[in-house]
Design a protein around this motif. Structure first.
Motif, PDB file in Angstrom:
ATOM      1  N   TYR A  31       0.860  -1.182   0.000  1.00 10.85           N
ATOM      2  CA  TYR A  31       0.000   0.000   0.000  1.00 10.85           C
ATOM      3  C   TYR A  31       0.896   1.232   0.000  1.00 10.85           C
ATOM      4  CZ  TYR A  31      -3.670  -3.300   1.246  1.00 10.85           C
ATOM      5  OH  TYR A  31      -4.553  -4.357   1.246  1.00 10.85           O
ATOM      6  N   VAL A  32       0.696   2.098  -0.984  1.00 13.12           N
ATOM      7  CA  VAL A  32       1.528   3.289  -1.113  1.00 13.12           C
ATOM      8  C   VAL A  32       0.647   4.527  -1.011  1.00 13.12           C
ATOM      9  CG1 VAL A  32       3.169   4.558  -2.536  1.00 13.12           C
ATOM     10  CG2 VAL A  32       3.213   2.056  -2.517  1.00 13.12           C
ATOM     11  N   ILE A  33       0.770   5.238   0.112  1.00 10.82           N
ATOM     12  CA  ILE A  33       0.032   6.478   0.303  1.00 10.82           C
ATOM     13  C   ILE A  33       0.703   7.584  -0.495  1.00 10.82           C
ATOM     14  CG2 ILE A  33      -0.723   8.177   1.995  1.00 10.82           C
ATOM     15  CD1 ILE A  33      -0.763   6.010   4.083  1.00 10.82           C
ATOM     16  N   GLN A  34      -0.076   8.358  -1.220  1.00 10.22           N
ATOM     17  CA  GLN A  34       0.434   9.431  -2.070  1.00 10.22           C
ATOM     18  C   GLN A  34      -0.606  10.540  -2.137  1.00 10.22           C
ATOM     19  OE1 GLN A  34       0.223   7.263  -6.231  1.00 10.22           O
ATOM     20  NE2 GLN A  34       0.314   5.801  -4.532  1.00 10.22           N
ATOM     21  N   LYS A  35      -0.143  11.783  -2.122  1.00 12.46           N
ATOM     22  CA  LYS A  35      -1.085  12.893  -2.132  1.00 12.46           C
ATOM     23  C   LYS A  35      -1.829  12.950  -3.454  1.00 12.46           C
ATOM     24  CE  LYS A  35      -1.598  17.792  -1.152  1.00 12.46           C
ATOM     25  NZ  LYS A  35      -0.953  19.045  -0.717  1.00 12.46           N
ATOM     26  N   ASN A  36      -1.100  12.831  -4.557  1.00 13.88           N
ATOM     27  CA  ASN A  36      -1.685  12.735  -5.895  1.00 13.88           C
ATOM     28  C   ASN A  36      -1.114  11.499  -6.572  1.00 13.88           C
ATOM     29  OD1 ASN A  36      -3.199  15.363  -6.029  1.00 13.88           O
ATOM     30  ND2 ASN A  36      -1.129  16.174  -5.675  1.00 13.88           N
ATOM     31  N   LYS A  37      -1.779  11.032  -7.604  1.00  6.62           N
ATOM     32  CA  LYS A  37      -1.291   9.843  -8.303  1.00  6.62           C
ATOM     33  C   LYS A  37       0.139  10.073  -8.767  1.00  6.62           C
ATOM     34  CE  LYS A  37      -2.338   6.690 -12.119  1.00  6.62           C
ATOM     35  NZ  LYS A  37      -3.257   6.364 -13.228  1.00  6.62           N
ATOM     36  N   LEU A  38       1.007   9.143  -8.452  1.00  7.13           N
ATOM     37  CA  LEU A  38       2.421   9.280  -8.779  1.00  7.13           C
ATOM     38  C   LEU A  38       2.646   9.277 -10.287  1.00  7.13           C
ATOM     39  CD1 LEU A  38       3.764   6.832  -6.066  1.00  7.13           C
ATOM     40  CD2 LEU A  38       4.077   9.304  -6.073  1.00  7.13           C
ATOM     41  N   LYS A  39       3.565  10.115 -10.732  1.00 11.01           N
ATOM     42  CA  LYS A  39       3.836  10.234 -12.161  1.00 11.01           C
ATOM     43  C   LYS A  39       4.408   8.949 -12.748  1.00 11.01           C
ATOM     44  CE  LYS A  39       4.643  15.229 -11.845  1.00 11.01           C
ATOM     45  NZ  LYS A  39       5.649  16.322 -11.995  1.00 11.01           N
ATOM     46  N   LYS A  40       5.089   8.165 -11.917  1.00 10.92           N
ATOM     47  CA  LYS A  40       5.694   6.917 -12.394  1.00 10.92           C
ATOM     48  C   LYS A  40       4.857   5.700 -11.999  1.00 10.92           C
ATOM     49  CE  LYS A  40      10.447   8.684 -12.307  1.00 10.92           C
ATOM     50  NZ  LYS A  40      11.814   8.491 -11.752  1.00 10.92           N
ATOM     51  N   THR A  41       3.544   5.888 -11.952  1.00 12.70           N
ATOM     52  CA  THR A  41       2.659   4.783 -11.573  1.00 12.70           C
ATOM     53  C   THR A  41       2.830   3.591 -12.505  1.00 12.70           C
ATOM     54  OG1 THR A  41       1.004   6.201 -10.521  1.00 12.70           O
ATOM     55  CG2 THR A  41       0.240   4.088 -11.370  1.00 12.70           C
ATOM     56  N   ASP A  42       2.947   3.832 -13.796  1.00 14.67           N
ATOM     57  CA  ASP A  42       3.109   2.732 -14.749  1.00 14.67           C
ATOM     58  C   ASP A  42       4.372   1.930 -14.443  1.00 14.67           C
ATOM     59  OD1 ASP A  42       0.807   3.514 -15.993  1.00 14.67           O
ATOM     60  OD2 ASP A  42       1.809   4.508 -17.685  1.00 14.67           O
ATOM     61  N   LYS A  43       5.418   2.629 -14.064  1.00 12.60           N
ATOM     62  CA  LYS A  43       6.688   1.969 -13.739  1.00 12.60           C
ATOM     63  C   LYS A  43       6.529   1.099 -12.487  1.00 12.60           C
ATOM     64  CE  LYS A  43      11.589   3.016 -12.954  1.00 12.60           C
ATOM     65  NZ  LYS A  43      12.616   4.088 -12.904  1.00 12.60           N
ATOM     66  N   ILE A  44       5.843   1.631 -11.490  1.00  9.42           N
ATOM     67  CA  ILE A  44       5.605   0.866 -10.260  1.00  9.42           C
ATOM     68  C   ILE A  44       4.769  -0.371 -10.555  1.00  9.42           C
ATOM     69  CG2 ILE A  44       4.566   0.910  -7.963  1.00  9.42           C
ATOM     70  CD1 ILE A  44       5.057   3.940  -7.936  1.00  9.42           C
TER      71      ILE A  44
END
Length: 271
Positions: A34-47
């Motif tokens: 589970y990764v808490i983030q304020k906004n969707k991370l720009k490297k979401t596809d990479k993750i």
């Protein structure tokens, strides 16, 4: 095994390095990350691509609205560091424990014994680095934070959550009010809040095993009368924590464990 992280866009690669080290050294576990983030991370596809290849279940927790209002933040301590304090409000109600980790960490041995630790009535389990500072700062921290019942001052970089108990006792309003009253006294903001409010409800775990401060290897060696040397760390230490401003992903980092970190980072990058 449920794992929790709270990051922004600047440390995605470090997250993947930490995850790679866990997968390599904690066998026979299904990882829910589970990764808490304020906004969707720009490297979401990479993750997502990385997690798919490593058989990790990735669960982004995107919290768009400010959680705690006006809180102390700096480049070193962004708003995301506070999110772990309220993680229980955003995690699935079906899970009863989760292990939070900073992303300047390597898990170089099996995390399972820590994860299975009997928490009893405690809210959290964490390690203290007080022995490394000869307990000099302990009375000062108790006075500064107003929690005289706490056994020690705990590092929040490795934090096992007893979610069942936390959901009953840890409230947003208490955290907001504490920050408001003590804003000028918070040196390590979220960690200070954790210790000030709940330090007396934290189960102490050995830092030489579960939160080894990589900066202070000579002190560990001295405290153990030569037992906790490099070979001992490689065989027994579970969590190697690169605390402080100097970080192992920087080219000018030359700590004793620099090569070990860079090896894991290289292997994660290849994935």
């Amino acid at each position: 095994m449920n794992l929790l992280f709270a990051i922004d866009n600047h440390v995605v690669d470090q997250l993947l390095t930490t995850l790679y080290s866990i997968v390599m050294n904690t066998p026979n576990q299904t990882l829910n990350v589970y990764v808490i983030q304020k906004n969707k991370l720009k490297k979401t596809d990479k993750i997502e691509s990385f997690c798919k290849k490593m058989n990790i279940r990735y669960h982004p927790l995107v919290l768009k609205n400010a959680l705690l209002g006006d809180v102390p933040v700096t480049n070193r301590y962004p708003e995301t560091i506070y999110y772990r304090l309220l993680a229980q409000d955003y995690l699935p109600k079906t899970i009863d424990r989760i292990l939070y980790l900073d992303v300047d960490i390597l898990a170089i041995n099996d995390l399972s014994p820590l994860y299975r630790l009997d928490l009893g009535h405690f809210l959290y389990a964490a390690a203290s680095h007080s022995a490394l500072t000869n307990n000099v700062t302990e009375p000062l921290n108790k006075l500064r934070l107003g929690n005289y019942e706490a056994e020690s001052y705990y590092n929040s970089g490795v934090l096992l959550f007893n979610l069942t108990a936390i959901r009953k006792q840890v409230k947003k309003v208490d955290i907001v009010n504490y920050i408001s009253r003590n804003k000028l006294s918070l040196f390590l903001p979220d960690q200070d809040v954790l210790n000030g409010l709940y330090g007396h409800q934290i189960k102490k775990i050995p830092d030489e095993l579960y939160n080894f401060d990589a900066r202070r290897s000579p002190l560990y060696y001295a405290l153990s009368n030569g037992k906790w040397d490099l070979d001992w760390v490689i065989q027994h230490t579970v969590v190697l924590h690169f605390c402080g401003r100097d970080k192992p992903w920087k080219k000018d980092y030359h700590n004793r464990y620099a090569g070990l970190y860079k090896h894991y980072a290289y292997r994660a990058k290849r994935i």
